[in-house]
Design a protein around this motif. Structure first.
Motif, PDB file in Angstrom:
ATOM      1  N   LYS A 111      10.989 -12.926  -4.326  1.00 55.01           N
ATOM      2  CA  LYS A 111      11.067 -13.420  -5.708  1.00 55.01           C
ATOM      3  C   LYS A 111      11.969 -12.552  -6.579  1.00 55.01           C
ATOM      4  O   LYS A 111      12.534 -13.014  -7.566  1.00 55.01           O
ATOM      5  CB  LYS A 111       9.663 -13.495  -6.310  1.00 55.01           C
ATOM      6  N   GLN A 112      12.093 -11.268  -6.195  1.00 56.99           N
ATOM      7  CA  GLN A 112      12.999 -10.372  -6.914  1.00 56.99           C
ATOM      8  C   GLN A 112      14.440 -10.493  -6.418  1.00 56.99           C
ATOM      9  O   GLN A 112      15.336  -9.802  -6.912  1.00 56.99           O
ATOM     10  CB  GLN A 112      12.543  -8.926  -6.741  1.00 56.99           C
ATOM     11  N   LYS A 113      14.660 -11.342  -5.418  1.00 59.50           N
ATOM     12  CA  LYS A 113      15.970 -11.566  -4.816  1.00 59.50           C
ATOM     13  C   LYS A 113      16.540 -10.292  -4.196  1.00 59.50           C
ATOM     14  O   LYS A 113      17.752 -10.054  -4.219  1.00 59.50           O
ATOM     15  CB  LYS A 113      16.947 -12.152  -5.841  1.00 59.50           C
ATOM     16  N   VAL A 114      15.648  -9.471  -3.639  1.00 63.04           N
ATOM     17  CA  VAL A 114      16.073  -8.263  -2.933  1.00 63.04           C
ATOM     18  C   VAL A 114      16.753  -8.630  -1.620  1.00 63.04           C
ATOM     19  O   VAL A 114      17.667  -7.951  -1.159  1.00 63.04           O
ATOM     20  CB  VAL A 114      14.857  -7.339  -2.681  1.00 63.04           C
ATOM     21  N   TYR A 115      16.305  -9.726  -1.001  1.00 63.58           N
ATOM     22  CA  TYR A 115      16.877 -10.184   0.266  1.00 63.58           C
ATOM     23  C   TYR A 115      16.803 -11.697   0.301  1.00 63.58           C
ATOM     24  O   TYR A 115      16.239 -12.335  -0.593  1.00 63.58           O
ATOM     25  CB  TYR A 115      16.125  -9.580   1.453  1.00 63.58           C
ATOM     26  N   THR A 116      17.369 -12.292   1.314  1.00 61.87           N
ATOM     27  CA  THR A 116      17.340 -13.742   1.473  1.00 61.87           C
ATOM     28  C   THR A 116      16.891 -14.102   2.889  1.00 61.87           C
ATOM     29  O   THR A 116      17.085 -13.325   3.829  1.00 61.87           O
ATOM     30  CB  THR A 116      18.733 -14.360   1.206  1.00 61.87           C
ATOM     31  N   LEU A 117      16.296 -15.263   3.008  1.00 62.11           N
ATOM     32  CA  LEU A 117      15.842 -15.758   4.313  1.00 62.11           C
ATOM     33  C   LEU A 117      16.781 -16.830   4.876  1.00 62.11           C
ATOM     34  O   LEU A 117      16.474 -17.454   5.878  1.00 62.11           O
ATOM     35  CB  LEU A 117      14.434 -16.349   4.180  1.00 62.11           C
TER      36      LEU A 117
ATOM     37  N   GLY B 175       0.784  -1.231   0.000  1.00 63.13           N
ATOM     38  CA  GLY B 175       0.000   0.000   0.000  1.00 63.13           C
ATOM     39  C   GLY B 175       0.811   1.274   0.000  1.00 63.13           C
ATOM     40  O   GLY B 175       0.321   2.315  -0.414  1.00 63.13           O
ATOM     41  N   VAL B 176       2.061   1.232   0.478  1.00 61.43           N
ATOM     42  CA  VAL B 176       2.878   2.455   0.550  1.00 61.43           C
ATOM     43  C   VAL B 176       4.347   2.147   0.282  1.00 61.43           C
ATOM     44  O   VAL B 176       4.816   1.026   0.462  1.00 61.43           O
ATOM     45  CB  VAL B 176       2.782   3.123   1.943  1.00 61.43           C
ATOM     46  N   ASP B 177       5.077   3.172  -0.177  1.00 64.10           N
ATOM     47  CA  ASP B 177       6.547   3.198  -0.229  1.00 64.10           C
ATOM     48  C   ASP B 177       7.180   1.929  -0.812  1.00 64.10           C
ATOM     49  O   ASP B 177       8.052   1.334  -0.187  1.00 64.10           O
ATOM     50  CB  ASP B 177       7.113   3.440   1.178  1.00 64.10           C
ATOM     51  N   TYR B 178       6.767   1.544  -2.005  1.00 58.55           N
ATOM     52  CA  TYR B 178       7.283   0.295  -2.574  1.00 58.55           C
ATOM     53  C   TYR B 178       8.792   0.342  -2.738  1.00 58.55           C
ATOM     54  O   TYR B 178       9.514  -0.539  -2.264  1.00 58.55           O
ATOM     55  CB  TYR B 178       6.602   0.019  -3.919  1.00 58.55           C
ATOM     56  N   MET B 179       9.301   1.391  -3.412  1.00 57.48           N
ATOM     57  CA  MET B 179      10.743   1.481  -3.674  1.00 57.48           C
ATOM     58  C   MET B 179      11.525   1.803  -2.397  1.00 57.48           C
ATOM     59  O   MET B 179      12.644   1.324  -2.209  1.00 57.48           O
ATOM     60  CB  MET B 179      11.017   2.539  -4.738  1.00 57.48           C
ATOM     61  N   LYS B 180      10.923   2.609  -1.521  1.00 52.92           N
ATOM     62  CA  LYS B 180      11.595   2.954  -0.266  1.00 52.92           C
ATOM     63  C   LYS B 180      11.812   1.708   0.586  1.00 52.92           C
ATOM     64  O   LYS B 180      12.902   1.486   1.123  1.00 52.92           O
ATOM     65  CB  LYS B 180      10.761   3.983   0.493  1.00 52.92           C
ATOM     66  N   GLN B 181      10.769   0.874   0.708  1.00 56.70           N
ATOM     67  CA  GLN B 181      10.896  -0.364   1.471  1.00 56.70           C
ATOM     68  C   GLN B 181      11.858  -1.328   0.782  1.00 56.70           C
ATOM     69  O   GLN B 181      12.651  -2.010   1.436  1.00 56.70           O
ATOM     70  CB  GLN B 181       9.526  -1.020   1.640  1.00 56.70           C
ATOM     71  N   ARG B 182      11.803  -1.351  -0.528  1.00 56.94           N
ATOM     72  CA  ARG B 182      12.681  -2.247  -1.297  1.00 56.94           C
ATOM     73  C   ARG B 182      14.144  -1.884  -1.073  1.00 56.94           C
ATOM     74  O   ARG B 182      14.980  -2.759  -0.827  1.00 56.94           O
ATOM     75  CB  ARG B 182      12.325  -2.156  -2.780  1.00 56.94           C
TER      76      ARG B 182
ATOM     77  N   GLY C 255       2.438 -11.058   1.705  1.00 58.80           N
ATOM     78  CA  GLY C 255       2.378 -10.714   0.284  1.00 58.80           C
ATOM     79  C   GLY C 255       3.578  -9.948  -0.222  1.00 58.80           C
ATOM     80  O   GLY C 255       4.245 -10.356  -1.179  1.00 58.80           O
ATOM     81  N   ARG C 256       3.868  -8.811   0.412  1.00 59.35           N
ATOM     82  CA  ARG C 256       4.990  -7.996  -0.082  1.00 59.35           C
ATOM     83  C   ARG C 256       6.333  -8.643   0.217  1.00 59.35           C
ATOM     84  O   ARG C 256       7.286  -8.493  -0.554  1.00 59.35           O
ATOM     85  CB  ARG C 256       4.927  -6.593   0.504  1.00 59.35           C
ATOM     86  N   LEU C 257       6.451  -9.386   1.305  1.00 54.96           N
ATOM     87  CA  LEU C 257       7.699 -10.101   1.595  1.00 54.96           C
ATOM     88  C   LEU C 257       8.017 -11.094   0.480  1.00 54.96           C
ATOM     89  O   LEU C 257       9.173 -11.225   0.062  1.00 54.96           O
ATOM     90  CB  LEU C 257       7.583 -10.824   2.938  1.00 54.96           C
ATOM     91  N   ILE C 258       6.985 -11.796   0.001  1.00 52.06           N
ATOM     92  CA  ILE C 258       7.180 -12.753  -1.099  1.00 52.06           C
ATOM     93  C   ILE C 258       7.551 -12.020  -2.379  1.00 52.06           C
ATOM     94  O   ILE C 258       8.390 -12.474  -3.162  1.00 52.06           O
ATOM     95  CB  ILE C 258       5.914 -13.604  -1.292  1.00 52.06           C
ATOM     96  N   ASP C 259       6.943 -10.864  -2.613  1.00 48.41           N
ATOM     97  CA  ASP C 259       7.239 -10.056  -3.798  1.00 48.41           C
ATOM     98  C   ASP C 259       8.726  -9.727  -3.858  1.00 48.41           C
ATOM     99  O   ASP C 259       9.399  -9.959  -4.874  1.00 48.41           O
ATOM    100  CB  ASP C 259       6.398  -8.770  -3.742  1.00 48.41           C
ATOM    101  N   TYR C 260       9.264  -9.201  -2.775  1.00 47.86           N
ATOM    102  CA  TYR C 260      10.690  -8.855  -2.741  1.00 47.86           C
ATOM    103  C   TYR C 260      11.571 -10.098  -2.760  1.00 47.86           C
ATOM    104  O   TYR C 260      12.678 -10.074  -3.299  1.00 47.86           O
ATOM    105  CB  TYR C 260      10.998  -8.030  -1.489  1.00 47.86           C
TER     106      TYR C 260
END
Length: 440
Positions: free
Chosen positions: A139-145, A110-117, A132-137
């Motif tokens: 899949k983009q390999k922004v971070y790892t678990l 809902g807010v700050d997509y690029m800022k959070q990314r 939802g958004r955690l899975i989004d990032y």
């Protein structure tokens, strides 16, 4: 039990002192001795009893004890079902972890997509987010678990109710093995399906339950008014005038009812705002801030706001519509009388709501005290507002928008054209002379 008697790092104790906490709540008293030893915990307690502080204190203590080790981030993950709950957990985490030096980042839609990314890409020690958004990032390999040391699942039963269980499993399968991390699960209810999830993804969790015989908070005064559908709003106005409600939450079952109630209350000099699932996130947070600060006296909400929100000083909760799910009744009235304060919960049962009473009484193991509205409590001199006509399901004519309004450039429909078109019929095909049917 005092927090000072527990084996906690100095930075955590300082954060606890800053927030004004001194004594452990029952769920904290049962949970912290186990969790601080590194054991997995599945905790059950009523809403507003300190579950959030319990897992945050454990999480910070765990990470600080391994501070000397070279660690990759993120190191801890907290999963919650709603954006409002994520924001609330982050706020508590910033307060309790102010002296830890750990970086905390909230991730929600809902807010700050690029800022959070970007914040997640730069690295955060503690990530608090919705699936939802955690899975989004992810899949983009922004971070790892792969380096998560502590996992927390908050309101796990709500994850099932809201259909997030597939997303939850997607995330859990990408974490380190369950015996290489500490796992905690906290919820108001730990039913069979939730415990199955716990045993699948946790390491022999200790089940801790603080469930008194009284399901509702002790300091909530409950009242029930039976009323007809037509007298429902006049009775609400009378209650608002009589009670002098400083900070009031009014719950309804549908967005349409929320909007209609919003228009009627504002027209009758009761300023209010609506918070529901489809309100833009920035707007929802702004409404919540105004309500918490006292600028907004009344907030109308659907059940999206019934769980996880800690708003101090809510004097009254009104169930304008009785909830269909009895559990939601407990969560709704739990918005008042928090942290030892007192509050009042008033429910209005009309012809439809009366059908839900039996299930609510059975669930809370008591009957809500009934009061009968005197004539002087019902307001008659109020401004009437007509409800907006339903748009969904209406057949739109050519040239009309989705809201039933004609586009200014669309040609006007000629009078009588529809009737003429209805009268038109395709002429029957005449059988040529001499042609016989198969039967002949």
């Amino acid at each position: 039990m005092k927090f000072t008697t527990l084996d906690l790092p100095a930075q955590v104790l300082q954060g606890i002192a800053d927030t004004g906490f001194t004594d452990c709540t029952p769920i904290q008293e049962k949970t912290l001795p186990l969790a601080l030893q590194g054991k997995d915990v599945a905790g059950q307690a009523q809403t507003g009893t300190g579950k959030t502080a319990a897992f945050l204190i454990t999480l910070f203590s765990h990470l600080l004890r391994k501070e000397g080790e070279v660690a990759q981030r993120p190191r801890a993950l907290v999963l919650a079902p709603t954006r409002e709950l994520v924001v609330q957990i982050e706020k508590d985490a910033q307060a309790l972890g102010a002296h830890t030096g750990l970086t905390i980042q909230a991730i929600y839609g809902g807010v700050d997509y690029m800022k959070q990314r970007n914040a997640l890409k730069e690295g955060a020690d503690v990530v608090i987010g919705t699936p939802g958004r955690l899975i989004d990032y992810l899949k983009q390999k922004v971070y790892t678990l792969k380096h998560i040391e502590v996992l927390v699942i908050d309101e796990a039963d709500r994850m099932f109710d809201m259909g997030f269980i597939a997303d939850l499993r997607f995330i859990l399968r990408r974490l380190p093995p369950y015996n290489q991390r500490q796992n905690m699960m906290f919820s108001a209810t730990l039913n069979q399906r939730v415990m199955e999830l716990a045993y699948e993804f946790m390491n022999l969790p200790e089940k801790v339950s603080v469930s008194p015989e009284q399901m509702t908070a002790e300091r909530v005064e409950q009242l029930l008014y039976h009323t007809g559908r037509k007298e429902k709003f006049p009775l609400l106005l009378g209650l608002l005038r009589k009670e002098g409600m400083a900070r009031t939450m009014i719950f309804v079952n549908t967005k349409r009812e929320a909007e209609f109630l919003y228009e009627r209350l504002n027209a009758n000099d009761f300023p209010c705002r609506v918070i529901s699932g489809d309100v833009e996130q920035k707007k929802r947070l702004r409404i919540l801030d105004d309500f918490k600060s006292g600028k907004l006296p009344i907030m109308i909400a659907t059940d999206v706001a019934s769980r996880g929100l800690h708003i101090e000083g809510v004097s009254h909760v009104i169930n304008y519509d009785l909830p269909q799910d009895p559990e939601d009744y407990v969560h709704r009235i739990g918005r008042t009388a928090r942290a030892g304060a007192e509050g009042k919960a008033i429910s209005l049962a009309d012809e439809d709501g009366a059908f839900y009473l039996e299930a609510i009484h059975e669930y809370i193991k008591e009957k809500i005290p009934v009061e009968w509205a005197e004539d002087d409590l019902i307001v008659h001199d109020y401004k009437h507002i007509k409800p907006k006509p339903k748009v969904k399901g209406e057949v739109r004519q050519r040239g009309q928008s989705h809201h039933g309004k004609r586009h200014p450039e669309a040609p006007a429909k000629e009078e009588g054209a529809g009737e003429e078109k209805k009268r038109r019929r395709r002429p029957h095909r005449k059988k040529p002379a001499g042609e016989q049917t198969p039967a002949e």
